[in-house]
Design an enzyme around this catalytic site. Structure first.
Site, PDB file in Angstrom:
ATOM      1  N   GLU A 407      70.377  63.071  82.867  1.00  0.00           N
ATOM      2  CA  GLU A 407      71.246  62.494  81.913  1.00  0.00           C
ATOM      3  C   GLU A 407      72.599  62.546  81.943  1.00  0.00           C
ATOM      4  O   GLU A 407      73.070  63.932  82.195  1.00  0.00           O
ATOM      5  CB  GLU A 407      70.559  62.712  80.488  1.00  0.00           C
ATOM      6  CG  GLU A 407      72.017  61.934  79.295  1.00  0.00           C
ATOM      7  CD  GLU A 407      72.014  62.387  77.833  1.00  0.00           C
ATOM      8  OE1 GLU A 407      70.958  63.716  78.006  1.00  0.00           O
ATOM      9  OE2 GLU A 407      72.556  62.739  77.214  1.00  0.00           O
ATOM     10  N   ASP A 480      69.915  66.199  77.568  1.00  0.00           N
ATOM     11  CA  ASP A 480      70.470  67.265  76.616  1.00  0.00           C
ATOM     12  C   ASP A 480      69.420  67.335  75.341  1.00  0.00           C
ATOM     13  O   ASP A 480      68.835  66.651  75.094  1.00  0.00           O
ATOM     14  CB  ASP A 480      72.191  66.503  75.541  1.00  0.00           C
ATOM     15  CG  ASP A 480      72.738  66.607  77.029  1.00  0.00           C
ATOM     16  OD1 ASP A 480      72.727  67.454  78.442  1.00  0.00           O
ATOM     17  OD2 ASP A 480      73.577  65.541  77.247  1.00  0.00           O
ATOM     18  N   ASP A 482      69.996  66.866  72.283  1.00  0.00           N
ATOM     19  CA  ASP A 482      71.003  66.281  71.031  1.00  0.00           C
ATOM     20  C   ASP A 482      70.001  64.938  70.933  1.00  0.00           C
ATOM     21  O   ASP A 482      69.345  64.593  71.208  1.00  0.00           O
ATOM     22  CB  ASP A 482      72.211  66.311  70.988  1.00  0.00           C
ATOM     23  CG  ASP A 482      72.064  65.595  72.441  1.00  0.00           C
ATOM     24  OD1 ASP A 482      71.822  64.970  73.162  1.00  0.00           O
ATOM     25  OD2 ASP A 482      73.666  65.901  72.386  1.00  0.00           O
ATOM     26  N   ASP A 484      70.821  62.226  71.551  1.00  0.00           N
ATOM     27  CA  ASP A 484      70.939  61.105  72.425  1.00  0.00           C
ATOM     28  C   ASP A 484      69.755  61.728  73.964  1.00  0.00           C
ATOM     29  O   ASP A 484      69.614  60.844  73.791  1.00  0.00           O
ATOM     30  CB  ASP A 484      72.243  61.400  73.232  1.00  0.00           C
ATOM     31  CG  ASP A 484      73.186  60.050  72.246  1.00  0.00           C
ATOM     32  OD1 ASP A 484      73.026  59.442  71.257  1.00  0.00           O
ATOM     33  OD2 ASP A 484      74.596  60.335  72.474  1.00  0.00           O
TER      34      ASP A 484
END
Ligand code: 0RA
Length: 614
Positions: A407, A480, A482, A484
């Site tokens: 990503e 990641d 998180d 997203d």
């Protein structure tokens, strides 16, 4: 017992059935075992279809038997003039004798199971029947197809009806137990298909029961199928009769990816046939006619694009149904196609004219489907020419090794520097690849990203996917830790699940787990992958300097290699089909819900994946 020529003939029938049970009930496994029950239930449903029965009770008993009771007219018990035995006994012992009684009595009747009660009887260890008729209750018992008792009156009743109890013969069947869920599903279906018929299921083994009843018929069925789905139109309901053929169809358009069409002929589930093709062609013709009339520069829409997201229940009642195919699941009566087609076309076109707002949304959906399909086709073509068109962003490796889908451009850059270029390839994808306005995975993942993923992997997509052509041993999703990142992972998993499922089935998709924290204490560095691990570590080493990694991009190539990419020290989770299924479910939810609910879901999913390994 006296052996007359008829008795011998009956014995021959019974022997024939017991010798080749598969010929009569399909097989001697689960399917054939339950076939016996369907046969009996169908007889009662036929009686309801003829307008004489309103209630059916199916019981599963503790001893491995089942019974079916109805409040119809009761099987005739009068003596048959030529055979000199009760009509009941003939129905129960002579092959195909049921038809002789039922053909005239019923306008339509099930043609698939219609092998007759004699087959059930021949394949049952025992069968008992009670008939309430003429103010009396009659009873008879059979064992392995043969009457072991004369028909006798055992009581009085001012009601009418039939009750048949039977135990499938364990000498014949490999299966010995009735399956509640299977039976429940079929009875629910039958109740929807025969409106206002009450069907009760009682399982005495588990003290469980359900009652199925629908005043709305297939309309209720459709609402049941579409419960919780994101629909884009009202339910459209069409029914009519021509030449003794009765047609009823309810359908509705949704934002789902697939078509869901349930088709029945005389209450028998069919997967294809003239009724199905008639409905499909009527539907497509109506949409195209409407588009031509209302939309400037309208381009014709193909059937598959009309049907994406369609849910439909189609039921036809045909006086003399013809079935074909290995499981007899195809209706072949040619006259049915024309009738269903013209009825669907006429009524659906009228509905579109009367509901311009829905019509607009439906046509828009069709055009979107068309575009998405076009895009998928192009992607496939590109994937075919993969050796010429490997994506520019891909940093490939020299031997068949691992592909990291990373990503973000910056993490991608670090990964390219960190990797072992002999066996690790890196494909960065943009962080924001999501277009949540549009439903459907192909629309959600941007065109370019799908193209580069598909061409890097190299096995094609969808039905043509060929795992032997895949260029990597492992495909590792690196996002990641998180919201997203979790979102992108969900999208990728959904994409793999729908278009490259064998990769998941073969265990070749992985999720990389980057650390969450970097902990420094007395010059030593620890990488920590979960909250709990952090707690344990601090407990062990005492107060320390803790740095939280916000994203992969924050790590330098060395850190990234050591913590996430080096096969000796990294952590990976292998994605199972259940994980992917869960992601796919999540994806459906994501596409429909508001932003807050969406975040909530993504985070719980993120935790779920981490809990697997950490
Ligand atoms: C033939 C004729 C008549 C009823 C039935 C069959 C019948 C069969 C079954 C099987 C299970 N339940 C059933 N209920 C009825 C009607 C004869 C008459 O009364 O005129």
């Amino acid at each position: 017992m006296e052996y007359t020529s008829e008795t011998i003939e009956v014995l021959d029938d019974i022997q024939a059935v017991r010798k080749r049970p598969g010929m009569y009930v399909g097989n001697t496994g689960l399917r054939g075992f339950h076939h016996l029950l369907w046969e009996i239930v169908d007889n009662s449903v036929d009686e309801a279809l003829a307008g004489f029965c309103t209630e059916i009770v199916v019981r599963i008993h503790e001893d491995g038997s089942a019974s079916v009771e109805d409040n119809g007219r009761g099987i005739p018990v009068e003596e048959h003039p030529t055979f000199k035995r009760s009509a009941l006994e003939i129905v129960m012992t002579k092959l195909h004798s049921g038809g002789k009684f039922s053909k005239k009595a019923y306008k339509v009747s099930g043609g698939l199971h219609g092998v007759g009660l004699s087959v059930v009887n021949a394949l049952s260890e025992w069968l008992e029947v009670w008939v309430k008729r003429n103010g009396k209750i009659y009873h008879q018992r059979y064992e392995r197809g043969r009457a072991v008792k004369q028909l006798e009156v055992v009581g009085e009743s001012n009601e009418t009806g039939t009750k048949i109890a039977f135990k499938p013969d364990p000498e014949i069947f490999e299966v010995t137990e009735f399956d509640y869920d299977l039976i429940s599903e079929r009875l629910r279906e039958l109740a929807f298909l025969n409106r206002c018929l009450k069907i009760k299921l009682i399982d005495e083994r588990k003290r469980r029961s359900e009652t199925f009843y629908s005043e709305d018929g297939i309309l209720g069925f459709l609402n049941y199928l579409n419960r919780g789905k994101d629909v884009i139109s009202d339910v459209i309901y069409v029914c009519g009769e021509r030449d003794g053929i009765f047609v009823e169809v309810a359908f509705q358009f949704t934002n789902e990816e697939f078509e869901r069409l349930l088709a029945f002929a005389n209450s028998i589930h069919t997967v294809e046939g003239t009724h199905v093709s008639g409905f499909r062609s009527g539907l497509t013709r109506a949409i195209n006619e409407y588009g031509k009339r209302k939309i400037k520069k309208f381009k014709p829409i193909s059937g598959v694009d009309v049907r994406e997201g369609l849910t439909a229940v189609l039921s036809v009642k045909v006086p003399d149904p013809q079935f074909e195919g290995q499981t007899k699941a195809k209706l072949t009566n040619t006259e049915v196609r024309r009738i269903v087609d013209s009825l669907t076309y006429r009524e659906f076109l009228r509905w579109l004219e009367e509901n311009p707002n829905y019509a607009q949304r439906i046509v828009e959906k069709c055009i979107l489907s068309m575009k998405a399909r076009e895009m998928a086709r192009r992607t496939k073509e590109i994937a075919k020419k993969r050796h010429l068109t490997l994506p520019g962003k891909l940093a490939d490796c020299t031997v068949r090794g691992e592909l990291f889908i990373v990503e973000g451009e910056s993490a991608g850059g670090s990964a390219k520097q960190a990797r072992d270029r002999r066996f690790q390839a890196v494909l960065p994808i943009r962080g924001k690849i999501i277009n949540v306005e549009k439903s459907g995975i192909l629309r959600a993942l941007k065109n370019d990203e799908i193209k580069s993923i598909a061409s890097a992997i190299g096995g094609g997509i969808g039905g043509d996917f060929d795992i032997s052509k895949v260029r990597y041993k492992r495909i590792i999703i690196m996002t990641d830790a998180d919201v997203d990142g979790a979102h992108i992972r969900t999208l990728l998993l959904t994409f793999f699940y729908r278009y490259m499922r064998p990769l998941i089935e073969h265990g070749r998709i992985y999720i990389a787990l980057p650390p969450l924290y970097r902990v420094k204490k007395d010059g030593r560095i620890y990488y920590v992958y979960s909250e709990r691990e952090l707690r344990d570590l601090i407990e062990r080493i005492g107060k320390a300097e803790v740095q939280r990694f916000k994203g992969l991009g924050e790590m330098n190539p060395n850190q990234l290699w050591e913590t996430t990419m080096n096969p000796r020290s990294r952590k990976l989770v292998r994605v199972t089909i259940e994980d992917a299924l869960m992601a796919e479910k999540m994806f459906r939810i994501l596409m429909g819900e508001d932003v807050e609910a969406r975040k909530e879901f993504i985070m719980s999913h993120a935790r779920y994946v981490r809990n697997l390994d950490v």
